[in-house]
Scaffold this motif. Structure first.
Motif, PDB file in Angstrom:
ATOM      1  N   GLN A 149     124.017 -16.236 -27.566  1.00  0.00           N
ATOM      2  CA  GLN A 149     124.513 -16.047 -25.982  1.00  0.00           C
ATOM      3  C   GLN A 149     123.471 -16.713 -25.468  1.00  0.00           C
TER       4      GLN A 149
ATOM      5  N   GLY B 130     129.919 -21.786 -32.904  1.00  0.00           N
ATOM      6  CA  GLY B 130     129.627 -20.486 -32.840  1.00  0.00           C
ATOM      7  C   GLY B 130     128.658 -20.261 -31.571  1.00  0.00           C
TER       8      GLY B 130
ATOM      9  N   GLN C 229     127.972 -19.640 -28.026  1.00  0.00           N
ATOM     10  CA  GLN C 229     128.527 -19.466 -26.651  1.00  0.00           C
ATOM     11  C   GLN C 229     127.033 -19.398 -25.596  1.00  0.00           C
TER      12      GLN C 229
ATOM     13  N   ARG D 182     125.979 -11.356 -18.317  1.00  0.00           N
ATOM     14  CA  ARG D 182     126.977 -10.313 -18.247  1.00  0.00           C
ATOM     15  C   ARG D 182     129.062 -10.642 -19.296  1.00  0.00           C
ATOM     16  N   TRP D 183     128.769 -11.829 -18.290  1.00  0.00           N
ATOM     17  CA  TRP D 183     129.765 -12.858 -18.821  1.00  0.00           C
ATOM     18  C   TRP D 183     130.398 -13.405 -20.543  1.00  0.00           C
ATOM     19  N   LEU D 184     129.217 -14.169 -20.674  1.00  0.00           N
ATOM     20  CA  LEU D 184     129.327 -13.439 -22.234  1.00  0.00           C
ATOM     21  C   LEU D 184     129.323 -12.619 -23.094  1.00  0.00           C
ATOM     22  N   GLN D 185     128.538 -11.468 -22.526  1.00  0.00           N
ATOM     23  CA  GLN D 185     128.247 -10.091 -22.939  1.00  0.00           C
ATOM     24  C   GLN D 185     130.052  -9.321 -23.438  1.00  0.00           C
ATOM     25  N   GLY D 186     130.757 -10.330 -22.772  1.00  0.00           N
ATOM     26  CA  GLY D 186     132.065  -9.338 -23.281  1.00  0.00           C
ATOM     27  C   GLY D 186     133.261 -10.259 -22.700  1.00  0.00           C
ATOM     28  N   GLY D 187     132.447 -11.174 -24.284  1.00  0.00           N
ATOM     29  CA  GLY D 187     133.400 -11.641 -24.982  1.00  0.00           C
ATOM     30  C   GLY D 187     134.359 -12.647 -24.076  1.00  0.00           C
ATOM     31  N   LYS D 188     133.793 -13.130 -23.193  1.00  0.00           N
ATOM     32  CA  LYS D 188     135.450 -14.314 -22.464  1.00  0.00           C
ATOM     33  C   LYS D 188     134.889 -15.125 -23.021  1.00  0.00           C
ATOM     34  N   GLY D 189     133.426 -15.966 -23.375  1.00  0.00           N
ATOM     35  CA  GLY D 189     133.378 -17.673 -24.217  1.00  0.00           C
ATOM     36  C   GLY D 189     132.791 -18.251 -22.788  1.00  0.00           C
TER      37      GLY D 189
END
Length: 325
Positions: free
Chosen positions: A112, A161, A163, A239-246
Protein backbone atom coordinates in the motif's frame (compact mmCIF):
# COMPACT_ATOMS: atom_id res chain seq x y z
CA UNK A 1 0.37 -3.07 18.69
CA UNK A 2 -0.07 -0.10 16.38
CA UNK A 3 0.81 -0.42 12.71
CA UNK A 4 3.84 1.44 11.41
CA UNK A 5 3.74 3.68 8.33
CA UNK A 6 6.99 4.77 6.65
CA UNK A 7 6.75 8.46 5.76
CA UNK A 8 9.44 9.58 3.32
CA UNK A 9 10.20 13.25 3.84
CA UNK A 10 8.66 12.95 7.30
CA UNK A 11 10.95 15.69 8.63
CA UNK A 12 9.68 18.12 6.02
CA UNK A 13 6.76 20.52 6.05
CA UNK A 14 3.92 18.36 4.72
CA UNK A 15 5.45 15.07 5.86
CA UNK A 16 5.66 16.22 9.48
CA UNK A 17 2.00 17.24 9.46
CA UNK A 18 1.12 13.86 7.95
CA UNK A 19 3.05 12.17 10.77
CA UNK A 20 0.98 14.08 13.32
CA UNK A 21 -2.25 13.05 11.58
CA UNK A 22 -1.12 9.42 11.44
CA UNK A 23 -0.30 9.38 15.14
CA UNK A 24 -3.67 10.89 15.94
CA UNK A 25 -5.29 8.14 13.83
CA UNK A 26 -3.54 5.41 15.82
CA UNK A 27 -0.54 4.64 13.60
CA UNK A 28 3.16 4.91 14.40
CA UNK A 29 4.71 7.19 11.74
CA UNK A 30 8.36 6.46 10.94
CA UNK A 31 9.95 9.52 9.32
CA UNK A 32 12.42 8.41 6.62
CA UNK A 33 14.53 11.45 5.81
CA UNK A 34 18.09 12.44 4.93
CA UNK A 35 17.51 15.87 6.58
CA UNK A 36 18.84 17.68 3.50
CA UNK A 37 15.78 19.95 3.54
CA UNK A 38 13.89 18.54 6.52
CA UNK A 39 14.34 19.34 10.20
CA UNK A 40 15.09 16.87 12.96
CA UNK A 41 13.07 19.07 15.29
CA UNK A 42 9.98 18.34 13.20
CA UNK A 43 10.15 14.62 14.00
CA UNK A 44 7.90 14.63 17.06
CA UNK A 45 5.31 11.94 16.44
CA UNK A 46 7.35 8.78 15.91
CA UNK A 47 10.90 7.56 15.26
CA UNK A 48 13.33 8.97 12.70
CA UNK A 49 14.95 6.57 10.22
CA UNK A 50 17.90 8.37 8.66
CA UNK A 51 18.19 7.36 5.04
CA UNK A 52 18.27 8.52 1.44
CA UNK A 53 16.07 7.42 -1.44
CA UNK A 54 19.11 7.36 -3.69
CA UNK A 55 20.59 4.68 -1.38
CA UNK A 56 18.52 1.54 -1.88
CA UNK A 57 20.23 -0.21 1.05
CA UNK A 58 19.00 2.43 3.50
CA UNK A 59 15.42 1.96 2.26
CA UNK A 60 15.69 -1.82 2.59
CA UNK A 61 17.07 -1.44 6.12
CA UNK A 62 14.22 0.85 7.22
CA UNK A 63 11.57 -1.46 5.78
CA UNK A 64 13.20 -4.48 7.45
CA UNK A 65 13.46 -2.74 10.82
CA UNK A 66 10.03 -1.16 11.04
CA UNK A 67 7.93 -3.53 8.88
CA UNK A 68 5.43 -0.84 7.85
CA UNK A 69 1.98 -1.72 6.56
CA UNK A 70 2.19 1.16 4.09
CA UNK A 71 4.39 3.94 2.75
CA UNK A 72 3.52 7.62 2.35
CA UNK A 73 5.90 9.21 -0.12
CA UNK A 74 6.50 12.96 0.22
CA UNK A 75 10.27 13.26 -0.25
CA UNK A 76 11.13 15.14 -3.46
CA UNK A 77 12.86 18.13 -4.95
CA UNK A 78 10.09 20.67 -5.52
CA UNK A 79 11.41 24.03 -6.76
CA UNK A 80 9.85 24.83 -10.11
CA UNK A 81 12.50 27.36 -11.12
CA UNK A 82 15.35 25.02 -10.28
CA UNK A 83 13.66 22.23 -12.20
CA UNK A 84 13.70 24.46 -15.29
CA UNK A 85 17.41 25.25 -14.97
CA UNK A 86 18.58 21.80 -13.82
CA UNK A 87 16.04 19.23 -15.08
CA UNK A 88 18.51 16.35 -14.85
CA UNK A 89 18.63 16.66 -11.08
CA UNK A 90 14.84 16.38 -10.86
CA UNK A 91 14.66 13.31 -13.08
CA UNK A 92 17.55 11.68 -11.25
CA UNK A 93 16.44 12.39 -7.67
CA UNK A 94 12.64 12.40 -7.90
CA UNK A 95 12.15 9.60 -10.42
CA UNK A 96 15.23 7.56 -9.50
CA UNK A 97 14.50 7.84 -5.79
CA UNK A 98 10.87 6.85 -6.27
CA UNK A 99 11.88 3.84 -8.34
CA UNK A 100 14.23 2.70 -5.56
CA UNK A 101 11.45 3.11 -3.03
CA UNK A 102 8.79 1.34 -5.09
CA UNK A 103 11.05 -1.60 -5.89
CA UNK A 104 12.04 -1.86 -2.22
CA UNK A 105 8.35 -1.91 -1.22
CA UNK A 106 7.62 -4.71 -3.68
CA UNK A 107 10.61 -6.69 -2.44
CA UNK A 108 9.56 -6.23 1.21
CA UNK A 109 5.91 -7.07 0.59
CA UNK A 110 4.61 -3.58 1.38
CA UNK A 111 1.55 -3.39 -0.84
CA UNK A 112 0.00 0.00 0.00
CA UNK A 113 1.47 3.30 -1.18
CA UNK A 114 0.18 6.86 -0.77
CA UNK A 115 1.89 9.30 -3.14
CA UNK A 116 2.22 13.05 -2.88
CA UNK A 117 1.83 14.29 -6.44
CA UNK A 118 1.03 17.79 -7.64
CA UNK A 119 -1.19 19.98 -9.78
CA UNK A 120 2.01 20.83 -11.68
CA UNK A 121 1.38 17.66 -13.71
CA UNK A 122 -1.41 19.59 -15.49
CA UNK A 123 0.76 22.40 -16.78
CA UNK A 124 -0.76 25.72 -17.77
CA UNK A 125 -4.48 25.19 -18.50
CA UNK A 126 -6.09 28.48 -17.69
CA UNK A 127 -9.82 28.86 -17.23
CA UNK A 128 -10.22 25.16 -16.43
CA UNK A 129 -11.11 23.69 -13.05
CA UNK A 130 -8.55 20.92 -12.80
CA UNK A 131 -9.75 17.50 -11.72
CA UNK A 132 -8.71 13.88 -12.05
CA UNK A 133 -9.88 13.68 -15.67
CA UNK A 134 -8.05 16.78 -16.91
CA UNK A 135 -5.27 15.89 -19.39
CA UNK A 136 -1.81 16.14 -17.83
CA UNK A 137 0.64 18.35 -19.74
CA UNK A 138 3.42 19.46 -17.38
CA UNK A 139 5.47 22.50 -18.43
CA UNK A 140 8.41 22.01 -16.07
CA UNK A 141 10.65 19.15 -14.97
CA UNK A 142 9.18 19.12 -11.48
CA UNK A 143 5.69 18.38 -12.80
CA UNK A 144 7.06 15.96 -15.39
CA UNK A 145 8.96 14.01 -12.74
CA UNK A 146 5.83 13.66 -10.61
CA UNK A 147 3.80 12.51 -13.60
CA UNK A 148 6.44 9.89 -14.36
CA UNK A 149 6.11 8.54 -10.81
CA UNK A 150 2.32 8.37 -11.17
CA UNK A 151 2.82 6.30 -14.33
CA UNK A 152 5.40 4.14 -12.58
CA UNK A 153 2.91 3.36 -9.82
CA UNK A 154 0.39 2.32 -12.45
CA UNK A 155 2.93 -0.05 -13.99
CA UNK A 156 3.84 -1.62 -10.64
CA UNK A 157 0.17 -1.93 -9.75
CA UNK A 158 -0.44 -3.91 -12.91
CA UNK A 159 2.63 -6.11 -12.60
CA UNK A 160 3.04 -6.54 -8.83
CA UNK A 161 -0.31 -5.60 -7.30
CA UNK A 162 1.06 -2.50 -5.56
CA UNK A 163 -2.00 -0.48 -4.59
CA UNK A 164 -1.59 3.28 -4.60
CA UNK A 165 -3.58 6.38 -3.79
CA UNK A 166 -2.24 9.41 -5.65
CA UNK A 167 -2.99 12.91 -4.38
CA UNK A 168 -2.56 15.81 -6.80
CA UNK A 169 -2.70 18.90 -4.71
CA UNK A 170 -2.41 22.57 -4.99
CA UNK A 171 -0.68 25.27 -2.95
CA UNK A 172 -0.28 23.98 0.59
CA UNK A 173 -0.20 26.64 3.31
CA UNK A 174 -0.63 27.26 7.01
CA UNK A 175 0.71 25.43 10.04
CA UNK A 176 -0.48 23.01 12.66
CA UNK A 177 -3.03 24.99 14.74
CA UNK A 178 -1.53 23.54 17.94
CA UNK A 179 1.85 24.97 17.00
CA UNK A 180 3.84 21.72 17.14
CA UNK A 181 5.04 21.87 13.53
CA UNK A 182 5.00 24.49 10.81
CA UNK A 183 6.54 25.59 7.53
CA UNK A 184 10.26 26.21 7.24
CA UNK A 185 12.36 25.93 4.10
CA UNK A 186 15.86 27.08 3.24
CA UNK A 187 15.70 28.75 0.84
CA UNK A 188 12.08 29.76 1.30
CA UNK A 189 10.07 29.94 -1.94
CA UNK A 190 6.43 29.76 -0.80
CA UNK A 191 4.26 32.84 -0.91
CA UNK A 192 2.79 32.97 2.59
CA UNK A 193 6.00 32.49 4.62
CA UNK A 194 7.83 34.90 2.27
CA UNK A 195 5.07 37.42 2.82
CA UNK A 196 5.19 37.01 6.61
CA UNK A 197 8.97 37.39 6.54
CA UNK A 198 8.51 40.69 4.71
CA UNK A 199 5.95 41.85 7.26
CA UNK A 200 8.36 41.02 10.10
CA UNK A 201 11.30 42.72 8.39
CA UNK A 202 13.22 39.47 7.87
CA UNK A 203 13.41 40.39 4.18
CA UNK A 204 13.14 43.77 2.55
CA UNK A 205 10.00 43.06 0.54
CA UNK A 206 7.85 40.41 -1.09
CA UNK A 207 8.54 40.12 -4.82
CA UNK A 208 5.59 39.75 -7.17
CA UNK A 209 6.84 37.36 -9.85
CA UNK A 210 4.92 38.74 -12.81
CA UNK A 211 2.11 41.28 -12.82
CA UNK A 212 0.94 40.89 -16.43
CA UNK A 213 -0.81 37.52 -16.32
CA UNK A 214 -4.30 37.16 -17.81
CA UNK A 215 -5.93 37.14 -14.36
CA UNK A 216 -8.21 39.63 -12.65
CA UNK A 217 -5.31 41.68 -11.26
CA UNK A 218 -2.34 40.49 -13.33
CA UNK A 219 -0.82 38.21 -10.67
CA UNK A 220 -0.89 34.41 -10.60
CA UNK A 221 -4.01 32.73 -9.31
CA UNK A 222 -3.71 29.70 -7.02
CA UNK A 223 -5.88 27.37 -4.96
CA UNK A 224 -4.59 27.22 -1.36
CA UNK A 225 -5.28 24.29 0.96
CA UNK A 226 -4.46 24.13 4.68
CA UNK A 227 -1.71 21.66 5.51
CA UNK A 228 -3.76 20.12 8.33
CA UNK A 229 -6.67 19.46 5.97
CA UNK A 230 -4.21 17.97 3.50
CA UNK A 231 -2.72 15.66 6.13
CA UNK A 232 -6.20 14.47 7.04
CA UNK A 233 -6.78 13.51 3.39
CA UNK A 234 -3.67 11.35 3.41
CA UNK A 235 -4.91 9.36 6.39
CA UNK A 236 -8.23 8.94 4.59
CA UNK A 237 -6.31 7.73 1.54
CA UNK A 238 -4.54 5.12 3.63
CA UNK A 239 -7.85 3.99 5.10
CA UNK A 240 -9.18 3.73 1.54
CA UNK A 241 -6.41 1.30 0.65
CA UNK A 242 -6.81 -0.65 3.87
CA UNK A 243 -10.49 -1.03 3.03
CA UNK A 244 -9.51 -2.88 -0.14
CA UNK A 245 -10.89 -0.26 -2.49
CA UNK A 246 -7.89 -0.32 -4.83
CA UNK A 247 -5.81 2.35 -6.53
CA UNK A 248 -7.30 5.81 -7.01
CA UNK A 249 -6.31 9.38 -7.90
CA UNK A 250 -7.71 12.33 -5.96
CA UNK A 251 -7.26 16.08 -6.41
CA UNK A 252 -7.08 18.14 -3.23
CA UNK A 253 -7.95 21.82 -3.09
CA UNK A 254 -10.70 24.19 -2.03
CA UNK A 255 -12.02 25.07 -5.48
CA UNK A 256 -11.35 28.77 -4.88
CA UNK A 257 -8.47 30.63 -6.50
CA UNK A 258 -6.76 33.65 -4.97
CA UNK A 259 -4.35 35.96 -6.75
CA UNK A 260 -1.07 36.94 -5.13
CA UNK A 261 -2.43 40.45 -4.52
CA UNK A 262 -5.55 38.99 -2.88
CA UNK A 263 -3.42 36.85 -0.55
CA UNK A 264 -1.54 40.01 0.41
CA UNK A 265 -4.83 41.78 1.15
CA UNK A 266 -5.91 38.91 3.44
CA UNK A 267 -2.56 39.03 5.23
CA UNK A 268 -3.05 42.71 6.00
CA UNK A 269 -6.38 41.84 7.62
CA UNK A 270 -5.00 38.93 9.67
CA UNK A 271 -1.78 40.59 10.86
CA UNK A 272 -2.90 44.24 10.84
CA UNK A 273 0.44 44.99 9.21
CA UNK A 274 1.46 46.37 5.83
CA UNK A 275 3.16 44.05 3.36
CA UNK A 276 6.14 45.66 1.59
CA UNK A 277 6.02 44.64 -2.09
CA UNK A 278 8.19 45.05 -5.17
CA UNK A 279 7.30 43.97 -8.68
CA UNK A 280 9.55 41.54 -10.55
CA UNK A 281 9.56 39.56 -13.80
CA UNK A 282 7.75 36.30 -14.36
CA UNK A 283 9.41 33.05 -13.30
CA UNK A 284 9.93 30.39 -15.94
CA UNK A 285 7.52 27.48 -15.57
CA UNK A 286 4.80 29.33 -13.64
CA UNK A 287 1.22 28.77 -14.79
CA UNK A 288 -1.15 31.74 -14.70
CA UNK A 289 -4.03 30.04 -12.87
CA UNK A 290 -4.40 26.69 -11.09
CA UNK A 291 -7.69 25.88 -9.37
CA UNK A 292 -8.79 22.46 -8.16
CA UNK A 293 -11.95 20.45 -8.42
CA UNK A 294 -12.15 18.13 -5.38
CA UNK A 295 -15.57 16.56 -5.87
CA UNK A 296 -14.13 13.03 -5.98
CA UNK A 297 -12.28 13.44 -2.68
CA UNK A 298 -15.44 14.84 -1.11
CA UNK A 299 -17.73 12.14 -2.46
CA UNK A 300 -15.48 9.10 -2.11
CA UNK A 301 -13.13 9.93 0.79
CA UNK A 302 -15.55 12.11 2.72
CA UNK A 303 -12.89 14.83 2.72
CA UNK A 304 -13.85 18.49 2.94
CA UNK A 305 -11.30 21.24 3.62
CA UNK A 306 -12.34 22.96 6.84
CA UNK A 307 -9.92 25.90 6.97
CA UNK A 308 -9.92 28.89 4.63
CA UNK A 309 -7.20 31.26 3.50
CA UNK A 310 -7.36 33.52 6.55
CA UNK A 311 -6.98 30.49 8.85
CA UNK A 312 -3.93 29.43 6.82
CA UNK A 313 -2.36 32.87 7.20
CA UNK A 314 -3.32 33.11 10.89
CA UNK A 315 -1.79 29.70 11.75
CA UNK A 316 1.34 30.44 9.74
CA UNK A 317 1.65 33.85 11.43
CA UNK A 318 1.32 32.27 14.88
CA UNK A 319 3.98 29.70 13.94
CA UNK A 320 6.39 32.35 12.65
CA UNK A 321 5.89 34.43 15.81
CA UNK A 322 6.70 31.39 17.93
CA UNK A 323 10.18 31.01 16.47
CA UNK A 324 9.80 27.67 14.66
CA UNK A 325 11.75 24.55 15.50
Amino acid sequence: MADHVLVTGGAGYIGAHACKALKRAGFVPVAFDNLSTGWEGAVKFGPLARGDLMDRASIDAALAEWKPVAVMHFAALSLVGESMSDPGRYWRVNVGGALNLIEACVAAGVGQFVFSSTCATYGDQDGVVLNEDTPQRPINAYGASKLAIEQMLGNFGASHGLQSVIFRYFNVAGADPEGEVGERHEPETHLIPLMLDAIEGKRAALTLHGTDYATRDGTCLRDYVHVTDLADAHVRGLRWLQGGKGGRVFCLGTGTGYSVREVIDHARVVTNRAVPVVEGPRRAGDAAALVCGSARARDELGWTPERGLEAMIRDAWRWSQGGGF
